[in-house]
Design a protein around this motif. Structure first.
Motif, short mmCIF file in Angstrom:
data_model
loop_
_atom_site.label_atom_id
_atom_site.label_comp_id
_atom_site.label_asym_id
_atom_site.label_seq_id
_atom_site.Cartn_x
_atom_site.Cartn_y
_atom_site.Cartn_z
N THR A 121 -9.21 17.58 73.14
CA THR A 121 -8.19 17.77 74.18
C THR A 121 -6.86 18.02 73.47
OG1 THR A 121 -7.63 15.42 74.27
CG2 THR A 121 -9.40 16.20 75.73
N LEU A 122 -5.87 18.51 74.22
CA LEU A 122 -4.55 18.71 73.62
C LEU A 122 -3.96 17.38 73.14
CD1 LEU A 122 -2.62 21.33 75.78
CD2 LEU A 122 -3.62 21.60 73.51
N LYS A 123 -4.23 16.31 73.88
CA LYS A 123 -3.72 14.99 73.48
C LYS A 123 -4.30 14.57 72.14
CE LYS A 123 -3.00 10.30 75.25
NZ LYS A 123 -3.24 9.37 76.38
N GLU A 124 -5.60 14.81 71.95
CA GLU A 124 -6.26 14.47 70.69
C GLU A 124 -5.72 15.34 69.55
OE1 GLU A 124 -10.60 12.98 72.47
OE2 GLU A 124 -10.24 15.11 72.01
N LEU A 125 -5.52 16.62 69.83
CA LEU A 125 -4.95 17.52 68.83
C LEU A 125 -3.57 17.04 68.40
CD1 LEU A 125 -4.53 20.21 67.24
CD2 LEU A 125 -3.72 21.19 69.40
N GLN A 126 -2.73 16.72 69.36
CA GLN A 126 -1.37 16.30 69.04
C GLN A 126 -1.36 15.01 68.22
OE1 GLN A 126 1.56 14.85 72.11
NE2 GLN A 126 2.61 16.76 71.54
N LYS A 127 -2.21 14.08 68.58
CA LYS A 127 -2.29 12.82 67.83
C LYS A 127 -2.67 13.09 66.38
CE LYS A 127 -4.57 8.31 67.81
NZ LYS A 127 -5.57 7.43 68.50
N ARG A 128 -3.65 13.96 66.17
CA ARG A 128 -4.09 14.31 64.81
C ARG A 128 -2.98 14.98 64.02
NH1 ARG A 128 -6.09 19.26 63.43
NH2 ARG A 128 -7.06 19.78 65.43
N ALA A 129 -2.35 15.99 64.64
CA ALA A 129 -1.33 16.77 63.94
C ALA A 129 -0.10 15.92 63.61
CB ALA A 129 -0.93 17.97 64.77
N LEU A 164 7.31 16.29 68.23
CA LEU A 164 8.50 15.92 67.47
C LEU A 164 9.75 15.89 68.34
CD1 LEU A 164 8.04 17.82 64.07
CD2 LEU A 164 7.88 15.36 64.49
N LEU A 165 9.79 16.75 69.36
CA LEU A 165 10.96 16.81 70.23
C LEU A 165 10.85 15.88 71.44
CD1 LEU A 165 11.60 20.67 70.24
CD2 LEU A 165 12.72 18.92 68.83
N GLY A 166 9.71 15.19 71.56
CA GLY A 166 9.53 14.27 72.69
C GLY A 166 9.39 14.98 74.02
N ILE A 167 8.84 16.18 74.00
CA ILE A 167 8.64 16.97 75.21
C ILE A 167 7.19 16.83 75.67
CG2 ILE A 167 8.70 19.29 76.22
CD1 ILE A 167 10.84 20.00 74.13
N ASN A 168 6.99 16.64 76.95
CA ASN A 168 5.66 16.40 77.50
C ASN A 168 4.71 17.56 77.24
OD1 ASN A 168 3.49 16.16 79.71
ND2 ASN A 168 4.60 14.22 79.88
N TYR A 190 19.60 10.50 64.02
CA TYR A 190 19.48 9.95 65.36
C TYR A 190 18.66 10.81 66.32
CZ TYR A 190 23.16 6.87 63.70
OH TYR A 190 23.90 5.97 62.96
N ASN A 191 18.32 12.01 65.91
CA ASN A 191 17.55 12.87 66.81
C ASN A 191 16.84 13.97 66.04
OD1 ASN A 191 19.67 14.55 66.14
ND2 ASN A 191 20.52 14.67 68.20
N ARG A 192 16.11 14.77 66.76
CA ARG A 192 15.41 15.92 66.18
C ARG A 192 15.83 17.16 66.96
NH1 ARG A 192 9.69 12.60 65.89
NH2 ARG A 192 10.27 11.34 64.08
#
Length: 207
Positions: A121-129, A164-168, A190-192
């Motif tokens: 899933t995209l969630k699994e991909l993002q966690k891995r990356a 990295l940007l905290g975007i959903n 303090y940010n990205r």
């Protein structure tokens, strides 16, 4: 402050055939090799300190061509592989439209909800990356390094940028990453900040 340079691999044989690649190990085309040389030329003056790459050949070869121009070795990381597309891998876009129409529509409209047999899933991909990104950032050897290049794949790079940007992840469908495009994220105290996204001027100048 660190800069993370994100580059997608050059054109592959299956890009040309419009087949779903996923984690299949597909080589670059002659044009893809030319594209890799062009992005390498562009990065010569960017003071890149380290190069990391997906271990899939289309990304690794792109990174290797860049590395030859920058006199840097390439460190392979499986965390930066493309999303595993399960039963879709090796299928053309036309076949998916014929045999998996509903899921194709879901991938285009709400990809974060898509679940395909044998796929990530995209969630699994993002966690891995992102685990790969964190390994690089947390590595003591990289503490005094400013500019890091990562060569990867379309879905993986989009997942990294959003993470990295905290975007959903619901915004995944709103991004496009072209072959050998360059994106840059600054990791500030303090940010990205997204400084550049999907830029391909190095190719357009040669057309």
């Amino acid at each position: 402050m660190k800069r993370i340079y994100l580059v997608r691999h050059g054109e592959s044989e299956w890009n040309l055939l419009k087949k779903i690649q996923g984690q299949q190990d597909i080589s670059l085309t002659a044009n893809g090799i030319k594209q890799a040389n062009l992005i390498g030329n562009r990065l010569i003056n960017e003071k890149i300190d380290k190069i990391y790459s997906s271990d899939l050949i289309r990304a690794y070869k792109t990174a290797e061509i860049i590395g030859n121009k920058l006199n840097l070795d390439v460190i392979q990381m499986v965390e930066f592989r493309e999303i595993h597309f399960g039963i879709w891998e090796g299928i053309s876009n036309e076949e998916i439209e014929e045999k998996h129409k509903d899921n194709q529509i879901l991938w285009r409209k709400e990809p974060e909800k898509l679940e395909i047999e044998g796929a990530e899933t995209l969630k699994e991909l993002q966690k891995r990356a992102l685990s790969g990104i964190n390994k690089i950032i947390d590595n003591e050897e990289n503490e005094n390094i400013d500019n890091i290049l990562i060569v990867s794949h379309s879905a993986t790079l989009k997942a990294i940028i959003l993470g990295l940007l905290g975007i959903n992840l619901t915004n995944f469908k709103n991004l496009t990453i072209n072959n050998v495009s360059l994106s840059i994220i600054e990791i500030r105290e303090y940010n990205r900040v997204l400084k550049l996204f999907n830029d391909t001027c190095h190719i357009k100048e040669r057309q």
